[in-house]
Design an enzyme around this catalytic site. Structure first.
Site, mmCIF file in Angstrom:
data_model
loop_
_atom_site.group_PDB
_atom_site.id
_atom_site.type_symbol
_atom_site.label_atom_id
_atom_site.label_comp_id
_atom_site.label_asym_id
_atom_site.label_seq_id
_atom_site.Cartn_x
_atom_site.Cartn_y
_atom_site.Cartn_z
ATOM 1 N N CYS A 6 23.410 3.912 34.540
ATOM 2 C CA CYS A 6 23.194 2.870 33.527
ATOM 3 C C CYS A 6 23.837 1.555 33.972
ATOM 4 O O CYS A 6 24.685 1.524 34.861
ATOM 5 C CB CYS A 6 23.759 3.304 32.163
ATOM 6 S SG CYS A 6 25.522 3.043 31.940
ATOM 7 N N CYS A 53 27.683 1.544 33.828
ATOM 8 C CA CYS A 53 28.355 2.330 34.864
ATOM 9 C C CYS A 53 28.182 1.708 36.252
ATOM 10 O O CYS A 53 29.050 1.839 37.108
ATOM 11 C CB CYS A 53 27.836 3.771 34.861
ATOM 12 S SG CYS A 53 28.456 4.716 33.449
ATOM 13 N N CYS A 107 26.389 8.211 36.747
ATOM 14 C CA CYS A 107 25.459 7.623 35.768
ATOM 15 C C CYS A 107 24.844 6.360 36.354
ATOM 16 O O CYS A 107 25.522 5.586 37.037
ATOM 17 C CB CYS A 107 26.187 7.304 34.466
ATOM 18 S SG CYS A 107 25.112 6.502 33.240
ATOM 19 N N ASP A 151 12.294 5.718 9.049
ATOM 20 C CA ASP A 151 12.765 6.702 8.075
ATOM 21 C C ASP A 151 12.405 6.180 6.689
ATOM 22 O O ASP A 151 12.299 4.981 6.465
ATOM 23 C CB ASP A 151 14.268 6.920 8.227
ATOM 24 C CG ASP A 151 14.723 8.126 7.428
ATOM 25 O OD1 ASP A 151 13.854 8.953 7.074
ATOM 26 O OD2 ASP A 151 15.919 8.248 7.146
ATOM 27 N N HIS A 193 25.557 2.846 27.583
ATOM 28 C CA HIS A 193 25.836 4.048 28.360
ATOM 29 C C HIS A 193 25.470 5.299 27.579
ATOM 30 O O HIS A 193 24.844 6.221 28.110
ATOM 31 C CB HIS A 193 27.306 4.137 28.773
ATOM 32 C CG HIS A 193 27.660 5.502 29.285
ATOM 33 N ND1 HIS A 193 27.371 5.905 30.568
ATOM 34 C CD2 HIS A 193 28.186 6.580 28.654
ATOM 35 C CE1 HIS A 193 27.720 7.190 30.700
ATOM 36 N NE2 HIS A 193 28.215 7.613 29.565
ATOM 37 N N ASP A 199 16.827 12.079 16.693
ATOM 38 C CA ASP A 199 17.328 10.722 16.526
ATOM 39 C C ASP A 199 18.759 10.842 16.073
ATOM 40 O O ASP A 199 19.145 11.852 15.478
ATOM 41 C CB ASP A 199 16.541 9.976 15.451
ATOM 42 C CG ASP A 199 17.000 10.365 14.060
ATOM 43 O OD1 ASP A 199 16.593 11.438 13.605
ATOM 44 O OD2 ASP A 199 17.790 9.628 13.456
#
Length: 373
Positions: free
Chosen positions: A305, A308, A303, A92, A334, A265
RNA sequence: GGAAGAGUUCCCGAGCGGCCAAAGGGAGCAGACUGUAAAUCUGUUGUCGGUGACUACGGUGGUUCGAAUCCACCCUCUUCCA
């Protein structure tokens, strides 16, 4: 070096799946990009991000300029080397800080005078300077230096900011030569549809392989943001990705993609994660709260991830509650994985020409929060 | 056995006659967070159905128009002297 190919268009919504080629690899859109302002997605390692499915991350010109300074990053061999991330990076421009550090700044046509939020020292960033810094950093995607306005800004000031953003864009564009980095211009215009259209029409000549929509998600009601996206939609070129800056709640992402957006984003997954909240397909849940103290189920059922697969809500709540860094890390991980899973599901729906159905089904179970900020 | 000091709302701790349901901190509970000045910020935390009432500052009893604050005795704890 940069190329955008459309792989599939959803017959129901017109949303697309695309392949964006950059010097550091390909990105499949729609994509969510985690934010690593100071050269790190707070709390997470590059390996963890990759495992979660991140294809590209953000970093920030303003922050890295102030500390450690772009010459240090350049000395390390560029930002990718410095932070050990070999996939694409978008930087940015510092334009958003012009907006968010409102009390510490003075905007003129040459550029913006800031007081550093770190030590109060007087600083100056111009469009040229913003590009120079991004060139020293060596990001794949450079953002134009723009002036973002808050929701509620009157028409005259919004128009002024829009015009200044265009003048700055021309200067950014002249500076942004070179093949290895591409410049994304940014559409402004606050919440005025006609200003938005004026902005995109004048901005498009500068858009080579990417166009950003800025100045949304700045405090307006969500339907207002969607109206602006609807107004812009007829003007998008097809041969480049469209990036909606600063958007990251699940409902806004779906609504954005339905309206033709390819890139997003947001700090939300990591910030909210550090503050004890989990993003799920049912909406945000405050893991920090008492009902989860003896809830031994994973953060989100289904999930995949790391958090999880290995830990319970009760444990994560305990970590957050005890002030342990690991709690914020697990929830950040997560939440990022959640947004990547969301875009994966959305891509499945696009492939099946049923994105509008998917949106309806998803939002039926999702607790929406009102305003964007 | 004697001397000194202390006992305050979940915890620590301030208050030392009215402005005290009681500072401040912690812990608890809840809310917020969207191109990160954020591992941050905000609210709340005696009970009851609301401007009101009730119960509360170790216990009991006094003084006073009025006491967490003053007095008496009792209980408990800490330190010191035997």
């Amino acid at each position: 070096m940069f190329k955008y190919e459309i792989l599939k268009v959803c017959g129901q919504s017109g949303a697309r799946i695309g392949r964006f080629t950059t010097p550091h690899g390909e990105i499949e859109t729609p994509v969510f990009m985690p934010v690593g302002t100071a050269g790190t997605v707070k709390g997470l390692s590059p390996e963890e991000l990759k495992e979660a499915g991140s294809q590209i991350i953000l970093s920030n010109t303003y922050h890295l300029h102030l500390r450690p300074g772009e010459e240090i990053v350049k000395g390390a061999g560029g930002l990718h080397k410095f932070i050990n991330w070999d996939k694409p990076i978008l930087t940015d421009s510092g334009g958003f800080q012009v907006f968010s550090l409102t009390k510490l700044r003075k905007i003129t046509d040459e550029g913006v005078h800031f007081n550093s939020h770190i030590d109060g020292s007087r600083r100056f960033i111009s469009p040229e300077k913003a590009i120079e810094i991004q060139q020293a950093l060596g990001s794949d995607i450079m953002m134009a230096f723009d002036e973002c306005t808050a929701s509620g800004t009157d028409r005259r000031k919004s128009k002024e900011a829009l015009d200044r953003t265009l003048r700055w864009l021309d200067r950014c564009d002249k500076k942004a030569t070179g093949e290895k980095q591409i410049l994304f211009p940014i559409v402004q215009g606050n919440m005025y549809a006609d200003l938005r259209i004026e902005s995109i029409e004048k901005t498009l000549p500068y858009a080579k392989c990417g166009l950003a929509i800025g100045g949304l998600s700045v405090g307006e009601e969500k339907p207002v943001m969607y109206e602006m996206l609807d107004a812009l939609r007829p003007y998008y070129p097809n041969n480049m990705p469209r990036y909606l800056m600063g958007v990251g709640s699940a409902d806004c992402i779906v609504e954005g993609i339905v309206r033709g957006i390819d890139m997003f984003d947001c700090v939300l997954p990591t910030r909210v994660g550090r503050n004890g909240m989990a993003m799920t397909f049912e909406g945000d849940i405050t893991i920090r709260n008492a009902p989860y103290k003896d809830d031994y189920s994973p953060i989100e059922e289904g999930c995949d991830c790391y958090a999880c697969k290995n830990y319970s809500r009760a444990y994560v709540r305990h970590l957050i509650n005890a002030g342990e860094i690991m709690g914020g890390r697990l929830l950040s991980l997560h939440n990022i994985r959640f947004l990547h899973r969301l875009t994966e599901k959305i891509k499945d729906a696009i492939r099946a020409d049923r994105l509008l159905d998917f949106r309806r089904e998803m939002l039926a179970n999702y607790r929406i929060k009102g305003v964007t900020t």
